[in-house]
Scaffold this motif. Sequence first.
Motif, PDB file in Angstrom:
ATOM      1  N   VAL A  42       0.838  -1.207   0.000  1.00  0.00           N
ATOM      2  CA  VAL A  42       0.000   0.000   0.000  1.00  0.00           C
ATOM      3  C   VAL A  42       0.869   1.253   0.000  1.00  0.00           C
ATOM      4  O   VAL A  42       0.619   2.211  -0.751  1.00  0.00           O
ATOM      5  N   ALA A  45       2.536   1.994  -3.298  1.00  0.00           N
ATOM      6  CA  ALA A  45       1.609   2.506  -4.309  1.00  0.00           C
ATOM      7  C   ALA A  45       1.151   3.932  -4.030  1.00  0.00           C
ATOM      8  O   ALA A  45       0.945   4.716  -4.961  1.00  0.00           O
ATOM      9  N   SER A  46       1.000   4.289  -2.746  1.00  0.00           N
ATOM     10  CA  SER A  46       0.370   5.581  -2.438  1.00  0.00           C
ATOM     11  C   SER A  46       1.153   6.458  -1.488  1.00  0.00           C
ATOM     12  O   SER A  46       0.740   7.591  -1.227  1.00  0.00           O
ATOM     13  N   ASN A  50      -0.822   8.756   2.458  1.00  0.00           N
ATOM     14  CA  ASN A  50      -2.096   8.323   1.871  1.00  0.00           C
ATOM     15  C   ASN A  50      -2.467   6.885   2.227  1.00  0.00           C
ATOM     16  O   ASN A  50      -3.585   6.457   1.930  1.00  0.00           O
ATOM     17  N   ALA A  51      -1.550   6.162   2.824  1.00  0.00           N
ATOM     18  CA  ALA A  51      -1.863   4.791   3.252  1.00  0.00           C
ATOM     19  C   ALA A  51      -2.754   4.846   4.490  1.00  0.00           C
ATOM     20  O   ALA A  51      -2.527   5.652   5.391  1.00  0.00           O
TER      21      ALA A  51
END
Length: 221
Positions: A42, A45-46, A50-51
């Motif tokens: 996670v 990716a972000s 933002n996780a």
Amino acid sequence: MPTDSSSGQRGGPDVAGSLRHAPVQERGRRRVQQLLDAAAEVIAASGVDNATTNAIAARAGTSVGVLYKFFPNKQAIVEALALRYIGEIEQFLSRQEQAGIAGWPLEEAIDWIVRAIMDFHRTHPAYQHVYRAVRGASGERGVLLLDQARRVIGHLLALRMPAVPAERLEWHAITAVEAAHALVVHAFILPPERGEKLIEETVILLTRYLSPDYAPHTDAS
């Protein structure tokens, strides 16, 4: 996108300090590692900001309630990931220590370490996000993580030249770790040819910086 490896002895003793409840059964230990694997995916990716714990729990295929059973908050997850990364880096540097890296020509040893860290960034895409988050934290465990990274490099430098005074060696390790990390992170986001050139320049910079104290006259470039 590659994901963080889940093989090997992950989650060593230090990770337990970030847990609300340290599992005693194998099933619980596996669940913690699944949550850390999911968090790495996670975050890769972000990013850390933002996780969310909901997204991490969903990626792990469990409920957020189970996540909170082990981790009190997202920061604890990030710290546990950071400590896992440091453990993995210590393991591969320890293996190379056994292979005699402390006796290699200085430039060759630095080149191997810098490229190994670059490869670690490639295979652990959440690493740079986690490192930045922990570096910016004011808590004790954030300081511990940075101290561990410097201690590993300081140990290798001490093996090369035990006579260097401890305080001087500490500053060499701090400077080398901070410079190498910043430049490797930048190289990682550049186009391949420019990234390779920056890695080469990083090796030259560190070799020239450390040569006066850690390269014998026959070794120094």
